[in-house]
Design a protein around this motif. Structure first.
Motif, PDB file in Angstrom:
ATOM      1  N   THR A 224     -27.103  39.660  -3.088  1.00  0.00           N
ATOM      2  CA  THR A 224     -26.468  39.221  -2.039  1.00  0.00           C
ATOM      3  C   THR A 224     -25.197  39.818  -1.434  1.00  0.00           C
ATOM      4  OG1 THR A 224     -25.453  37.293  -3.065  1.00  0.00           O
ATOM      5  CG2 THR A 224     -27.881  37.119  -2.610  1.00  0.00           C
ATOM      6  N   ALA A 225     -25.027  39.181  -0.248  1.00  0.00           N
ATOM      7  CA  ALA A 225     -23.619  39.679   0.314  1.00  0.00           C
ATOM      8  C   ALA A 225     -22.705  38.862  -0.359  1.00  0.00           C
ATOM      9  CB  ALA A 225     -23.698  39.359   1.974  1.00  0.00           C
ATOM     10  N   GLY A 226     -21.358  39.533  -0.160  1.00  0.00           N
ATOM     11  CA  GLY A 226     -20.304  38.802  -0.700  1.00  0.00           C
ATOM     12  C   GLY A 226     -20.008  37.545  -0.169  1.00  0.00           C
ATOM     13  N   ILE A 227     -20.030  36.371  -0.729  1.00  0.00           N
ATOM     14  CA  ILE A 227     -19.634  35.044  -0.115  1.00  0.00           C
ATOM     15  C   ILE A 227     -18.014  34.608  -0.040  1.00  0.00           C
ATOM     16  CG2 ILE A 227     -19.920  32.557  -0.309  1.00  0.00           C
ATOM     17  CD1 ILE A 227     -22.408  33.209  -1.912  1.00  0.00           C
ATOM     18  N   ARG A 228     -17.643  34.800   1.171  1.00  0.00           N
ATOM     19  CA  ARG A 228     -16.314  34.363   1.626  1.00  0.00           C
ATOM     20  C   ARG A 228     -16.225  33.456   2.719  1.00  0.00           C
ATOM     21  NH1 ARG A 228     -13.676  40.133   3.349  1.00  0.00           N
ATOM     22  NH2 ARG A 228     -15.445  40.916   4.785  1.00  0.00           N
ATOM     23  N   GLY A 229     -15.007  32.962   3.219  1.00  0.00           N
ATOM     24  CA  GLY A 229     -14.846  32.107   4.367  1.00  0.00           C
ATOM     25  C   GLY A 229     -15.460  32.396   5.489  1.00  0.00           C
ATOM     26  N   GLU A 230     -15.314  34.027   5.939  1.00  0.00           N
ATOM     27  CA  GLU A 230     -15.797  34.229   7.089  1.00  0.00           C
ATOM     28  C   GLU A 230     -16.116  35.732   7.157  1.00  0.00           C
ATOM     29  OE1 GLU A 230     -12.398  34.625  10.362  1.00  0.00           O
ATOM     30  OE2 GLU A 230     -12.944  32.415  10.105  1.00  0.00           O
ATOM     31  N   GLY A 231     -16.881  36.065   7.908  1.00  0.00           N
ATOM     32  CA  GLY A 231     -17.247  37.650   7.665  1.00  0.00           C
ATOM     33  C   GLY A 231     -16.402  38.431   8.759  1.00  0.00           C
ATOM     34  N   SER A 232     -16.222  39.586   8.473  1.00  0.00           N
ATOM     35  CA  SER A 232     -15.330  40.582   9.526  1.00  0.00           C
ATOM     36  C   SER A 232     -16.087  40.683  10.710  1.00  0.00           C
ATOM     37  CB  SER A 232     -15.034  41.849   8.623  1.00  0.00           C
ATOM     38  OG  SER A 232     -16.451  42.447   8.246  1.00  0.00           O
ATOM     39  N   ASP A 233     -17.373  40.362  10.830  1.00  0.00           N
ATOM     40  CA  ASP A 233     -18.158  40.806  12.037  1.00  0.00           C
ATOM     41  C   ASP A 233     -19.357  39.912  11.925  1.00  0.00           C
ATOM     42  OD1 ASP A 233     -20.439  42.344  10.865  1.00  0.00           O
ATOM     43  OD2 ASP A 233     -18.623  43.745  10.239  1.00  0.00           O
ATOM     44  N   PRO A 234     -20.090  39.530  12.953  1.00  0.00           N
ATOM     45  CA  PRO A 234     -21.235  38.886  12.987  1.00  0.00           C
ATOM     46  C   PRO A 234     -22.243  39.345  12.184  1.00  0.00           C
ATOM     47  CG  PRO A 234     -20.453  39.286  15.398  1.00  0.00           C
ATOM     48  CD  PRO A 234     -19.783  40.119  14.376  1.00  0.00           C
ATOM     49  N   ILE A 235     -22.728  40.547  11.876  1.00  0.00           N
ATOM     50  CA  ILE A 235     -23.511  41.085  10.778  1.00  0.00           C
ATOM     51  C   ILE A 235     -23.241  40.335   9.644  1.00  0.00           C
ATOM     52  CG2 ILE A 235     -24.653  42.833  10.012  1.00  0.00           C
ATOM     53  CD1 ILE A 235     -25.243  42.518  12.779  1.00  0.00           C
ATOM     54  N   GLU A 236     -22.125  40.610   9.119  1.00  0.00           N
ATOM     55  CA  GLU A 236     -21.646  40.152   7.672  1.00  0.00           C
ATOM     56  C   GLU A 236     -21.771  38.601   7.684  1.00  0.00           C
ATOM     57  OE1 GLU A 236     -18.210  40.124   4.515  1.00  0.00           O
ATOM     58  OE2 GLU A 236     -17.632  41.152   6.517  1.00  0.00           O
ATOM     59  N   THR A 237     -21.463  37.893   8.921  1.00  0.00           N
ATOM     60  CA  THR A 237     -21.474  36.523   8.548  1.00  0.00           C
ATOM     61  C   THR A 237     -22.936  36.011   8.558  1.00  0.00           C
ATOM     62  OG1 THR A 237     -19.683  36.383  10.308  1.00  0.00           O
ATOM     63  CG2 THR A 237     -21.153  34.271  10.042  1.00  0.00           C
ATOM     64  N   ILE A 238     -24.036  36.850   9.182  1.00  0.00           N
ATOM     65  CA  ILE A 238     -25.283  36.220   9.016  1.00  0.00           C
ATOM     66  C   ILE A 238     -25.545  36.540   7.581  1.00  0.00           C
ATOM     67  CG2 ILE A 238     -27.584  37.086   9.646  1.00  0.00           C
ATOM     68  CD1 ILE A 238     -26.752  37.529  12.287  1.00  0.00           C
ATOM     69  N   GLY A 239     -25.130  37.769   6.830  1.00  0.00           N
ATOM     70  CA  GLY A 239     -25.551  38.088   5.906  1.00  0.00           C
ATOM     71  C   GLY A 239     -24.965  37.139   4.627  1.00  0.00           C
ATOM     72  N   ILE A 240     -23.692  36.454   4.908  1.00  0.00           N
ATOM     73  CA  ILE A 240     -23.020  35.368   4.101  1.00  0.00           C
ATOM     74  C   ILE A 240     -24.104  34.085   4.108  1.00  0.00           C
ATOM     75  CG2 ILE A 240     -21.131  34.056   3.869  1.00  0.00           C
ATOM     76  CD1 ILE A 240     -19.352  36.141   4.747  1.00  0.00           C
ATOM     77  N   ASP A 241     -24.404  33.939   5.386  1.00  0.00           N
ATOM     78  CA  ASP A 241     -25.397  32.551   5.514  1.00  0.00           C
ATOM     79  C   ASP A 241     -26.587  32.867   4.610  1.00  0.00           C
ATOM     80  OD1 ASP A 241     -23.678  31.283   7.287  1.00  0.00           O
ATOM     81  OD2 ASP A 241     -24.429  31.993   8.993  1.00  0.00           O
ATOM     82  N   ARG A 242     -27.077  34.005   4.781  1.00  0.00           N
ATOM     83  CA  ARG A 242     -28.437  34.260   3.953  1.00  0.00           C
ATOM     84  C   ARG A 242     -28.160  34.144   2.556  1.00  0.00           C
ATOM     85  NH1 ARG A 242     -31.472  39.131   7.318  1.00  0.00           N
ATOM     86  NH2 ARG A 242     -31.992  37.882   9.276  1.00  0.00           N
ATOM     87  N   ALA A 243     -26.896  34.687   2.115  1.00  0.00           N
ATOM     88  CA  ALA A 243     -26.559  34.600   0.765  1.00  0.00           C
ATOM     89  C   ALA A 243     -26.699  33.236   0.401  1.00  0.00           C
ATOM     90  CB  ALA A 243     -25.322  35.237   0.410  1.00  0.00           C
ATOM     91  N   ARG A 244     -25.965  32.336   1.017  1.00  0.00           N
ATOM     92  CA  ARG A 244     -26.036  31.026   0.700  1.00  0.00           C
ATOM     93  C   ARG A 244     -27.011  30.401   0.537  1.00  0.00           C
ATOM     94  NH1 ARG A 244     -20.980  30.612   4.233  1.00  0.00           N
ATOM     95  NH2 ARG A 244     -19.132  30.542   2.805  1.00  0.00           N
ATOM     96  N   ALA A 245     -28.113  30.750   1.436  1.00  0.00           N
ATOM     97  CA  ALA A 245     -29.342  30.175   1.659  1.00  0.00           C
ATOM     98  C   ALA A 245     -30.269  30.578   0.223  1.00  0.00           C
ATOM     99  CB  ALA A 245     -30.162  30.429   2.800  1.00  0.00           C
ATOM    100  N   ALA A 246     -30.065  31.862  -0.168  1.00  0.00           N
ATOM    101  CA  ALA A 246     -30.671  32.350  -1.349  1.00  0.00           C
ATOM    102  C   ALA A 246     -30.233  31.448  -2.740  1.00  0.00           C
ATOM    103  CB  ALA A 246     -30.419  34.144  -1.401  1.00  0.00           C
ATOM    104  N   VAL A 247     -28.841  31.380  -2.775  1.00  0.00           N
ATOM    105  CA  VAL A 247     -28.329  30.710  -3.719  1.00  0.00           C
ATOM    106  C   VAL A 247     -28.973  29.166  -3.808  1.00  0.00           C
ATOM    107  CG1 VAL A 247     -26.332  29.425  -4.833  1.00  0.00           C
ATOM    108  CG2 VAL A 247     -26.106  31.785  -3.875  1.00  0.00           C
ATOM    109  N   GLU A 248     -29.140  28.787  -2.706  1.00  0.00           N
ATOM    110  CA  GLU A 248     -29.908  27.172  -2.653  1.00  0.00           C
ATOM    111  C   GLU A 248     -31.205  27.091  -3.377  1.00  0.00           C
ATOM    112  OE1 GLU A 248     -29.626  25.479   1.094  1.00  0.00           O
ATOM    113  OE2 GLU A 248     -27.239  25.419   0.982  1.00  0.00           O
ATOM    114  N   ALA A 249     -31.990  28.233  -3.056  1.00  0.00           N
ATOM    115  CA  ALA A 249     -33.226  28.618  -3.288  1.00  0.00           C
ATOM    116  C   ALA A 249     -33.559  29.061  -4.675  1.00  0.00           C
ATOM    117  CB  ALA A 249     -34.152  29.467  -2.197  1.00  0.00           C
ATOM    118  N   ALA A 250     -32.562  29.666  -5.389  1.00  0.00           N
ATOM    119  CA  ALA A 250     -32.753  30.338  -6.487  1.00  0.00           C
ATOM    120  C   ALA A 250     -33.150  29.470  -7.626  1.00  0.00           C
ATOM    121  CB  ALA A 250     -31.398  30.982  -6.841  1.00  0.00           C
ATOM    122  N   ASP A 251     -33.885  29.856  -8.567  1.00  0.00           N
ATOM    123  CA  ASP A 251     -34.423  29.079  -9.680  1.00  0.00           C
ATOM    124  C   ASP A 251     -33.113  29.515 -10.973  1.00  0.00           C
ATOM    125  OD1 ASP A 251     -37.115  28.710  -9.168  1.00  0.00           O
ATOM    126  OD2 ASP A 251     -37.704  30.736  -9.313  1.00  0.00           O
TER     127      ASP A 251
END
Length: 434
Positions: A267-294
Motif C-alpha cells: 500500500t501507499a505510505g500512510i501519512r497526514g497528507e499526500g504531496s499531491d492529489p494522486i498520493e492522497t488518493i493512494g493514502i485513502d485506498r491504503a487506509r481502506a485496505a487496512v480496514e478490510a484486511a484479515d
C-alpha cells in the motif's frame, strides 16, 4: 451426450464418457458388444464403416446407480490427439448423440438426485482448488459434509413439525401422544437447532479459503513495504525507491504460505497528507485496505498502528538502524525484527502469518459455508429464533409456520427450491467433460 473427461491430449490415457439413453447403442456400435457391467474389458473400436479407431478399455455402467443417474459408458483410449479426435468424430456421427455442454454431466447428476447442490458447489471448488486448504475444504463439500448436516437439521425440523401438527389437528385421537406443554417442547427444539446453526455461521466463510486471506502491508512512507512484498513473492512486483510516495496504489499479489491461499497487498505510505492529489488518493485506498484486511503487517512506529484485531508489528529495515539506541528501543516494542534485504526475520514472519491465518480458517473436520449457503442458513436460524416471553412462543400455529419457513430456507442449501437461474451460473464453471 459424450465428452472427453480427462486432460487435454496428448496423454497416456484419454477417458471419453457417454451418458444417456443411447449410451448402450453407442458402445455397441463402437465395440460390437456390451461388456459385463462395472468390469473393464479390452475391445477393438471401429467406426460405422468398420475402420479401426483404437484398442481400448471399455466400461459399462447401467443406470440409475451411476455418476449421472443414467446409463453411462466409458472409453479408456490411448491419449493421442488423433485417436481422441477420431473417436469423438465417430460418436458425433451417431444419431441421438451430441457433445456435452460445460458442466452437463454434473448437472444431470444433480437433476437425477445423485448429488445435491451443496455437493455440486464443492465439486466446482475442487476442480478450481490450487492450494491444500482449498482442496481440503472443497473435498468436504463434495463429499457431502454440509449436506449431511442439513439433512440432520431437516429431519429434526420434520419431527418438530409433526409434533406441532399432531397437537393442532389430532389431539382428540387416542393413538396420538400429546399433552400440556407441547408449544414449549417445540420451542425448546427450535432453540437447540438455532444454536447449532449459529455455531456454523460463526465459522469463516468458504470464500475466505477460495479467494485467499487478505494480508495488507502498511506503514509510513519508506518503511520497507515494497521491499517486503517483493521478498515474500520472491520476485520484483513493486517499485522500490528512496523517494517518499513512490507507491501510489494498492498492489495485490496472490501467494500461498504452507498451503494457505493469501492475497498480499502493498500500500501507499500512510501519512497526514499526500504531496499531491494522486498520493492522497493512494493514502485513502491504503487506509481502506487496512480496514478490510484479515491480517495487518504494520511497518511503522507502534504508537501509530491502526486499530486492527489481527496485527503483526514489524520492526523493518533492521540492516539500516542497527546500533541506533532509539530505533533499538522502538523495535523492542514490536513483534519481530526484520530485514527483507538480508533475510533476517523472514522465516519467523512466515510462521507468524501462517499461525494467525490458521485462526481464521475452519478447524480440521469443520466445513465452511459459501455465502449463498450462509444466507439461507441465517434465514433458517432467524425463523427458529423466538423470544420465550413473547405471545408467539405459546402459539403452536405460529410456531408451525416458522418451522415450515425454516425448512424452506434449508431446502435452498441443497437445491430443492428456486435455484434454476443460479444453476446455469454454477454448472457453467465446469469443464465440458464434467
Amino acid at each position: 451426450m459424450f465428452a472427453l473427461s480427462s486432460g487435454i491430449p496428448p496423454a497416456a490415457i484419454a477417458v471419453v464418457r457417454i451418458s444417456g439413453i443411447d449410451a448402450a447403442k453407442a458402445l455397441q456400435a463402437l465395440a460390437g458388444r456390451l461388456p459385463t457391467p462395472r468390469r473393464a474389458s479390452l475391445a477393438r473400436l471401429t467406426d460405422t464403416d468398420g475402420g479401426a479407431l483404437d484398442h481400448a478399455l471399455i466400461l459399462w455402467f447401467p443406470g440409475p446407480a451411476t455418476a449421472t443417474g443414467e446409463d453411462l459408458a466409458e472409453l479408456h483410449l490411448h491419449g493421442g490427439r488423433a485417436v481422441v479426435a477420431a473417436v469423438e468424430a465417430a460418436l458425433a456421427a451417431m444419431p441421438g448423440l451430441r457433445r456435452a455442454e460445460a458442466g452437463e454431466f454434473t448437472r444431470r447428476a444433480f437433476a437425477n438426485g445423485r448429488i445435491d447442490l451443496a455437493e455440486a458447489e464443492g465439486l466446482a471448488d475442487l476442480l478450481a482448488a490450487e492450494t491444500e486448504s482449498q482442496r481440503v475444504q472443497a473435498l468436504d463439500h463434495a463429499s457431502g459434509h454440509v449436506s449431511r448436516a442439513v439433512a440432520g437439521w431437516q429431519a429434526r425440523l420434520l419431527a418438530l413439525m409433526a409434533a406441532a401438527e399432531a397437537e393442532l389437528n389430532f389431539a382428540d385421537e387416542d393413538d396420538v401422544e400429546v399433552g400440556e406443554g407441547a408449544a414449549q417442547r417445540v420451542l425448546g427444539g427450535m432453540a437447540t437447532l438455532a444454536g447449532e446453526m449459529e455455531e456454523w455461521l460463526a465459522r469463516p466463510a468458504a470464500e475466505v479459503i477460495a479467494e485467499g486471506l487478505s494480508v495488507v502491508i502498511a506503514g509510513p512512507p519508506n518503511a520497507g513495504k515494497s521491499t517486503l512484498v517483493n521478498a515474500l513473492a520472491k520476485r520484483e512486483l513493486a517499485i522500490v525507491s528512496p523517494v517518499a510516495g513512490t507507491t501510489r496504489d494498492v498492489i495485490e499479489t496472490p501467494l500461498a504460505l504452507d498451503g494457505i491461499a493469501m492475497r498480499f497487498s502493498d500500500t501507499a505510505g500512510i501519512r497526514g497528507e499526500g504531496s499531491d492529489p494522486i498520493e492522497t488518493i493512494g493514502i485513502d485506498r491504503a487506509r481502506a485496505a487496512v480496514e478490510a484486511a484479515d491480517i495487518l503487517l504494520w511497518l511503522g512506529p507502534p504508537t501509530l498502528v491502526p486499530d486492527h484485531p489481527r496485527t503483526i508489528l514489524v520492526a523493518a529495515q533492521a540492516d539500516r538502524w542497527r546500533g541506533d539506541a532509539a530505533a533499538e528501543a522502538e523495535a523492542a516494542r514490536c513483534d519481530l525484527t526484520l530485514s527483507a534485504a538480508t533475510g533476517e526475520g523472514m522465516d519467523r514472519l512466515h510462521h507468524m502469518i501462517v499461525a494467525m491465518a490458521r485462526t481464521l480458517l475452519p478447524r480440521e473436520g469443520e466445513a465452511a459455508l459459501r455465502q449463498r449457503q450462509r444466507t439461507a442458513l441465517a434465514e433458517a436460524r432467524d425463523w427458529l429464533t423466538v423470544d420465550p416471553g413473547s405471545c408467539e412462543a405459546g402459539d403452536l400455529i405460529l410456531l408451525a409456520e416458522r418451522l415450515r419457513l425454516a425448512a424452506t430456507a434449508l431446502d435452498r442449501i441443497t437445491g430443492r427450491a428456486g435455484v434454476e437461474d443460479m444453476l446455469d451460473a454454477l454448472f457453467g464453471r465446469f469443464c465440458i467433460g464434467k
